[in-house]
Design an enzyme around this catalytic site. Structure first.
Site, short mmCIF file in Angstrom:
data_model
loop_
_atom_site.label_atom_id
_atom_site.label_comp_id
_atom_site.label_asym_id
_atom_site.label_seq_id
_atom_site.Cartn_x
_atom_site.Cartn_y
_atom_site.Cartn_z
N MET A 18 0.82 -1.21 0.00
CA MET A 18 0.00 0.00 0.00
C MET A 18 0.85 1.26 0.00
SD MET A 18 -1.15 -0.70 3.80
CE MET A 18 -0.73 -2.40 3.36
N PRO A 19 1.68 1.39 -1.03
CA PRO A 19 2.57 2.56 -1.04
C PRO A 19 1.81 3.87 -1.26
CG PRO A 19 3.27 0.89 -2.62
CD PRO A 19 1.89 0.52 -2.17
N PHE A 20 2.44 4.93 -0.83
CA PHE A 20 1.96 6.29 -1.09
C PHE A 20 3.10 7.06 -1.74
CE2 PHE A 20 1.78 10.76 0.14
CZ PHE A 20 0.55 11.11 -0.39
#
Lengths: 65, 65, 65, 65, 65, 65
Positions: free
Chosen positions: A1-3
């Site tokens: 769940m990268p940002f």
């Protein structure tokens, strides 16, 4: 769940180019680290030339040279 | 002295709703961690739909589906 | 699909308190703006006391007073 | 190669004042930590008064008092 | 002179994988928007599982399910 | 009520140097824009050399050259 937050100068990026950036960085995170594209967020901030500085000068000033 | 940055898509948030967010998150930090509301900062960034991506697509594209 | 970044001084926040913050701010965004909790991201950054300043002094210095 | 992000309320900062901030913080990093000005980036974000809160109230509300 | 901030959960990214991310996103910005790689900055933040939430739960909690 | 985030590579900054940065940038904002030091926040993030890239390479790699 990268940002991912990408900051660029506000010039002439089109919706298509931004879409390419979003797709490209999402793919990169999937390929490199196996991150799930579905939960990869990307935000692009476009910054006015007066508000970005490098080497002690705003980009507005640098562009005059 | 917490600092909170809330990023949402630029749609139709009113001044009242933003005030509610500011109040709500400030209260939450006071209740949960005993943080002093007086030195709690909240900044809301509203991001254009072309500039926010999820799942490799901009929100502009996602909304068309 | 909101993104929230909460920055607090690194002191003694427990996993339970952080869970409470995450839940609280996610609920707040759902209630206030109708945002979907499933795509609400929260990141908490804990900052060393030497690295946070207010009023021109680091928190380390302020706590000595 | 420091990166500095300065966030201020969107009021009346001129291009000259922003240039002064960029120059000042770049010099400060060179003087204090010996950082190379050529690779020092500064980005200034100007935030609407409705979108900045302190003490649980937006700056818009605070200014009315 | 783009600035990119990539935030991922702190798990097992190696120096090689981080180097790949840095190279990949720098190339992407050059290809898509013609940005100069020499002044492209990338910062990767690795975030503890307790400190990242999605859907109202910390990743620590989500992983237990 | 400015908020400043300074990001530097994690090397050998002392508490005294960080205090100098905090004081210096707070004074700069007061002098340049008349901002109140009491509500000026500064956060310094120190980033591992593997996690910072410029020109497509991590600082770890650049330092080997």
């Amino acid at each position: 769940m990268p940002f991912v937050n990408i900051r660029i100068t506000k010039e002439d990026a089109t919706a298509e180019q931004k879409q390419e950036l979003i797709k490209g960085v999402t793919d990169l995170l999937a390929k490199t680290l196996g991150k799930n594209p579905k939960t990869t967020f990307v935000i692009i901030d476009e910054v006015e030339l007066d508000n970005w500085g490098i080497g002690g000068e705003s980009v507005t000033e640098l562009r005059k040279k």
